[in-house]
Design a protein around this motif. Structure first.
Motif, PDB file in Angstrom:
ATOM      1  N   ALA A  73       0.854  -1.190   0.000  1.00 12.82           N
ATOM      2  CA  ALA A  73       0.000   0.000   0.000  1.00 12.82           C
ATOM      3  C   ALA A  73       0.883   1.230   0.000  1.00 12.82           C
ATOM      4  CB  ALA A  73      -0.912   0.010   1.220  1.00 12.82           C
ATOM      5  N   LEU A  74       0.460   2.247  -0.717  1.00 12.02           N
ATOM      6  CA  LEU A  74       1.142   3.533  -0.674  1.00 12.02           C
ATOM      7  C   LEU A  74       0.496   4.316   0.459  1.00 12.02           C
ATOM      8  CD1 LEU A  74       1.943   5.655  -3.856  1.00 12.02           C
ATOM      9  CD2 LEU A  74       2.018   6.504  -1.530  1.00 12.02           C
ATOM     10  N   PRO A  75       1.211   4.506   1.583  1.00 12.20           N
ATOM     11  CA  PRO A  75       0.570   5.020   2.804  1.00 12.20           C
ATOM     12  C   PRO A  75      -0.013   6.420   2.643  1.00 12.20           C
ATOM     13  CG  PRO A  75       2.736   4.086   3.279  1.00 12.20           C
ATOM     14  CD  PRO A  75       2.631   4.205   1.790  1.00 12.20           C
ATOM     15  N   LEU A  76      -1.081   6.649   3.375  1.00 15.95           N
ATOM     16  CA  LEU A  76      -1.721   7.961   3.408  1.00 15.95           C
ATOM     17  C   LEU A  76      -0.734   9.042   3.820  1.00 15.95           C
ATOM     18  CD1 LEU A  76      -4.520   9.486   3.317  1.00 15.95           C
ATOM     19  CD2 LEU A  76      -4.667   9.023   5.768  1.00 15.95           C
ATOM     20  N   THR A  77       0.199   8.674   4.720  1.00 13.29           N
ATOM     21  CA  THR A  77       1.142   9.646   5.287  1.00 13.29           C
ATOM     22  C   THR A  77       2.405   9.829   4.450  1.00 13.29           C
ATOM     23  OG1 THR A  77       2.083   7.868   6.630  1.00 13.29           O
ATOM     24  CG2 THR A  77       0.345   9.221   7.639  1.00 13.29           C
ATOM     25  N   ALA A  78       2.519   9.126   3.326  1.00 17.62           N
ATOM     26  CA  ALA A  78       3.717   9.283   2.490  1.00 17.62           C
ATOM     27  C   ALA A  78       3.859  10.731   2.023  1.00 17.62           C
ATOM     28  CB  ALA A  78       3.630   8.350   1.281  1.00 17.62           C
ATOM     29  N   PRO A  79       5.095  11.253   1.952  1.00 24.85           N
ATOM     30  CA  PRO A  79       5.290  12.644   1.508  1.00 24.85           C
ATOM     31  C   PRO A  79       4.688  12.880   0.119  1.00 24.85           C
ATOM     32  CG  PRO A  79       7.319  11.756   2.437  1.00 24.85           C
ATOM     33  CD  PRO A  79       6.372  10.601   2.311  1.00 24.85           C
ATOM     34  N   ARG A  80       4.084  14.053  -0.045  1.00 26.01           N
ATOM     35  CA  ARG A  80       3.390  14.386  -1.293  1.00 26.01           C
ATOM     36  C   ARG A  80       3.951  15.658  -1.911  1.00 26.01           C
ATOM     37  NH1 ARG A  80      -0.241   9.968  -2.209  1.00 26.01           N
ATOM     38  NH2 ARG A  80      -0.110   8.861  -0.213  1.00 26.01           N
ATOM     39  N   GLY A  81       3.726  15.794  -3.209  1.00 25.01           N
ATOM     40  CA  GLY A  81       4.147  16.989  -3.922  1.00 25.01           C
ATOM     41  C   GLY A  81       3.253  17.226  -5.122  1.00 25.01           C
ATOM     42  N   ASP A  82       3.549  18.276  -5.870  1.00 26.18           N
ATOM     43  CA  ASP A  82       2.721  18.650  -7.023  1.00 26.18           C
ATOM     44  C   ASP A  82       3.086  17.833  -8.265  1.00 26.18           C
ATOM     45  OD1 ASP A  82       1.421  20.570  -5.538  1.00 26.18           O
ATOM     46  OD2 ASP A  82       2.704  22.218  -6.220  1.00 26.18           O
ATOM     47  N   PHE A  83       2.046  17.418  -8.993  1.00 22.83           N
ATOM     48  CA  PHE A  83       2.194  16.767 -10.296  1.00 22.83           C
ATOM     49  C   PHE A  83       1.392  17.609 -11.275  1.00 22.83           C
ATOM     50  CE2 PHE A  83       1.415  13.881 -13.749  1.00 22.83           C
ATOM     51  CZ  PHE A  83       2.399  12.901 -13.717  1.00 22.83           C
ATOM     52  N   TYR A  84       2.065  18.179 -12.264  1.00 21.66           N
ATOM     53  CA  TYR A  84       1.411  19.065 -13.238  1.00 21.66           C
ATOM     54  C   TYR A  84       0.819  18.239 -14.375  1.00 21.66           C
ATOM     55  CZ  TYR A  84       3.209  23.286 -11.043  1.00 21.66           C
ATOM     56  OH  TYR A  84       3.464  24.304 -10.156  1.00 21.66           O
ATOM     57  N   HIS A  85      -0.497  18.344 -14.532  1.00 23.75           N
ATOM     58  CA  HIS A  85      -1.202  17.650 -15.602  1.00 23.75           C
ATOM     59  C   HIS A  85      -1.453  18.544 -16.813  1.00 23.75           C
ATOM     60  CE1 HIS A  85      -2.394  13.787 -13.678  1.00 23.75           C
ATOM     61  NE2 HIS A  85      -2.157  14.479 -12.583  1.00 23.75           N
ATOM     62  N   TRP A  86      -1.331  19.852 -16.633  1.00 27.08           N
ATOM     63  CA  TRP A  86      -1.637  20.760 -17.753  1.00 27.08           C
ATOM     64  C   TRP A  86      -1.127  22.142 -17.426  1.00 27.08           C
ATOM     65  CZ3 TRP A  86      -7.367  21.838 -19.623  1.00 27.08           C
ATOM     66  CH2 TRP A  86      -7.356  22.269 -20.961  1.00 27.08           C
ATOM     67  N   SER A  87      -0.496  22.791 -18.390  1.00 26.01           N
ATOM     68  CA  SER A  87      -0.221  24.229 -18.323  1.00 26.01           C
ATOM     69  C   SER A  87      -0.490  24.799 -19.705  1.00 26.01           C
ATOM     70  CB  SER A  87       1.219  24.507 -17.870  1.00 26.01           C
ATOM     71  OG  SER A  87       2.167  23.846 -18.679  1.00 26.01           O
ATOM     72  N   GLY A 124      -4.482  30.450 -36.844  1.00 26.08           N
ATOM     73  CA  GLY A 124      -3.334  30.756 -36.009  1.00 26.08           C
ATOM     74  C   GLY A 124      -3.351  32.156 -35.458  1.00 26.08           C
ATOM     75  N   ALA A 125      -4.517  32.807 -35.474  1.00 28.30           N
ATOM     76  CA  ALA A 125      -4.629  34.168 -34.965  1.00 28.30           C
ATOM     77  C   ALA A 125      -4.213  34.243 -33.502  1.00 28.30           C
ATOM     78  CB  ALA A 125      -6.062  34.670 -35.136  1.00 28.30           C
ATOM     79  N   TYR A 126      -4.556  33.212 -32.731  1.00 26.81           N
ATOM     80  CA  TYR A 126      -4.144  33.111 -31.340  1.00 26.81           C
ATOM     81  C   TYR A 126      -3.411  31.788 -31.170  1.00 26.81           C
ATOM     82  CZ  TYR A 126      -7.461  36.896 -30.481  1.00 26.81           C
ATOM     83  OH  TYR A 126      -8.130  38.084 -30.515  1.00 26.81           O
ATOM     84  N   ALA A 127      -2.124  31.859 -30.909  1.00 27.53           N
ATOM     85  CA  ALA A 127      -1.327  30.652 -30.703  1.00 27.53           C
ATOM     86  C   ALA A 127      -1.164  30.446 -29.203  1.00 27.53           C
ATOM     87  CB  ALA A 127       0.020  30.779 -31.394  1.00 27.53           C
ATOM     88  N   LEU A 128      -1.874  29.485 -28.664  1.00 29.54           N
ATOM     89  CA  LEU A 128      -1.780  29.173 -27.243  1.00 29.54           C
ATOM     90  C   LEU A 128      -0.612  28.225 -27.029  1.00 29.54           C
ATOM     91  CD1 LEU A 128      -5.567  28.455 -26.520  1.00 29.54           C
ATOM     92  CD2 LEU A 128      -4.417  30.654 -26.848  1.00 29.54           C
ATOM     93  N   ARG A 129       0.144  28.453 -25.971  1.00 31.06           N
ATOM     94  CA  ARG A 129       1.298  27.602 -25.685  1.00 31.06           C
ATOM     95  C   ARG A 129       0.968  26.596 -24.589  1.00 31.06           C
ATOM     96  NH1 ARG A 129       6.300  31.163 -24.236  1.00 31.06           N
ATOM     97  NH2 ARG A 129       4.702  32.499 -23.287  1.00 31.06           N
ATOM     98  N   GLN A 130       1.423  25.360 -24.777  1.00 27.10           N
ATOM     99  CA  GLN A 130       1.230  24.310 -23.788  1.00 27.10           C
ATOM    100  C   GLN A 130       2.586  23.792 -23.318  1.00 27.10           C
ATOM    101  OE1 GLN A 130      -2.746  22.018 -24.383  1.00 27.10           O
ATOM    102  NE2 GLN A 130      -1.561  21.684 -26.231  1.00 27.10           N
ATOM    103  N   GLY A 131       2.726  23.643 -22.005  1.00 24.30           N
ATOM    104  CA  GLY A 131       3.953  23.094 -21.462  1.00 24.30           C
ATOM    105  C   GLY A 131       3.921  21.573 -21.455  1.00 24.30           C
ATOM    106  N   ILE A 132       5.077  20.963 -21.203  1.00 18.55           N
ATOM    107  CA  ILE A 132       5.097  19.522 -21.003  1.00 18.55           C
ATOM    108  C   ILE A 132       4.586  19.238 -19.598  1.00 18.55           C
ATOM    109  CG2 ILE A 132       6.926  19.036 -22.670  1.00 18.55           C
ATOM    110  CD1 ILE A 132       8.871  18.854 -20.267  1.00 18.55           C
ATOM    111  N   ASN A 133       3.777  18.184 -19.469  1.00 14.91           N
ATOM    112  CA  ASN A 133       3.276  17.824 -18.148  1.00 14.91           C
ATOM    113  C   ASN A 133       4.190  16.778 -17.509  1.00 14.91           C
ATOM    114  OD1 ASN A 133       2.241  15.089 -18.835  1.00 14.91           O
ATOM    115  ND2 ASN A 133       0.726  16.213 -20.069  1.00 14.91           N
ATOM    116  N   ASP A 134       3.864  16.393 -16.289  1.00 12.82           N
ATOM    117  CA  ASP A 134       4.792  15.556 -15.531  1.00 12.82           C
ATOM    118  C   ASP A 134       4.752  14.078 -15.897  1.00 12.82           C
ATOM    119  OD1 ASP A 134       5.964  17.657 -14.252  1.00 12.82           O
ATOM    120  OD2 ASP A 134       4.772  17.505 -12.426  1.00 12.82           O
ATOM    121  N   TYR A 135       3.905  13.681 -16.848  1.00 14.40           N
ATOM    122  CA  TYR A 135       4.032  12.334 -17.398  1.00 14.40           C
ATOM    123  C   TYR A 135       5.335  12.210 -18.191  1.00 14.40           C
ATOM    124  CZ  TYR A 135      -0.722  11.037 -16.082  1.00 14.40           C
ATOM    125  OH  TYR A 135      -1.853  10.742 -15.362  1.00 14.40           O
TER     126      TYR A 135
END
Length: 220
Positions: A73-87, A124-135
């Motif tokens: 089991a991955l314990p509830l109390t295991a240290p946590r951090g941010d995982f970016y799914h989208w920018s 291409g009037a508005y070019a939106l930029r996307q970052g790489i996510n943490d996958y």
């Protein structure tokens, strides 16, 4: 500023069709629809030059050695951090919504390779930029899945995690039309770049789990 979604309610459950993986009774998990959710906003403040959107999981384990390990089991109390799914950056002020599945639909092995996307059409009037996510880092070294994962890829928390994961969709109104970032940037770099440029923000939080016992509690 107000932010809402037709895909889920704030504080509710992420539908599996918008996740990277879903529960499979036979094999624990299977790949899911991976469609970005619908999002809409209004009351953008005067002086806004662009908007920036992020999806972040703050419940991601910092040590992934126990993730998805049979008999552990991955314990509830295991240290946590941010995982970016989208920018998603450089959203124009005229843009007030994102349709479900507009920027992601289905799993793309080795990642979607589109650092920019056009809005509202292919001109291409508005070019939106996307970052790489943490996958990108998660699948590094995997021969079948390794690559740069641009844009949105949805939830896939460890199936043995004792913690319910929460996904924060956060929209920022910025006082600059573009952020000083290289073509290939991470969510962490984008988040650092908006510092000092924020006029307003709004967010939605949605929960998801691949742990069958926890998933049942979310549906009650």
């Amino acid at each position: 500023m107000k932010l809402w979604s037709e895909t889920f309610r704030d504080g509710g459950l992420m539908p599996a069709d918008h996740a990277f993986a879903e529960i499979d009774p036979a094999s624990r998990v299977r790949l899911a629809g991976n469609r970005n959710p619908h999002l809409a906003w209004d009351e953008v403040p005067n002086g806004t030059e662009s908007l920036a959107l992020f999806c972040i999981d703050p419940d991601a384990p910092q040590d992934a050695s126990l993730a998805n390990v049979e008999g552990q089991a991955l314990p509830l109390t295991a240290p946590r951090g941010d995982f970016y799914h989208w920018s998603l950056l450089d959203l124009p002020t005229a843009m007030r919504s994102i349709a479900a599945g507009q920027f992601s639909s289905g799993i793309t092995a080795r990642g979607k390779q589109a650092p920019t996307v056009s809005w509202p059409d292919s001109s291409g009037a508005y070019a939106l930029r996307q970052g790489i996510n943490d996958y990108t880092a998660w699948f590094a070294g995997d021969a079948g899945m390794g690559g740069d994962y641009y844009g949105y890829d949805g939830p896939c928390p460890p199936w043995n995690d004792e913690r319910i994961h929460h996904y924060i969709f956060r929209l920022y109104a910025l006082d600059v039309p573009h952020l000083a970032l290289p073509q290939r940037f991470t969510g962490q770099q984008a988040y650092a770049a908006i510092y000092g440029h924020i006029l307003d923000e709004a967010q939605l939080v949605v929960a998801y789990s691949l742990n069958p016992e926890l998933a049942l509690t979310l549906k009650k």
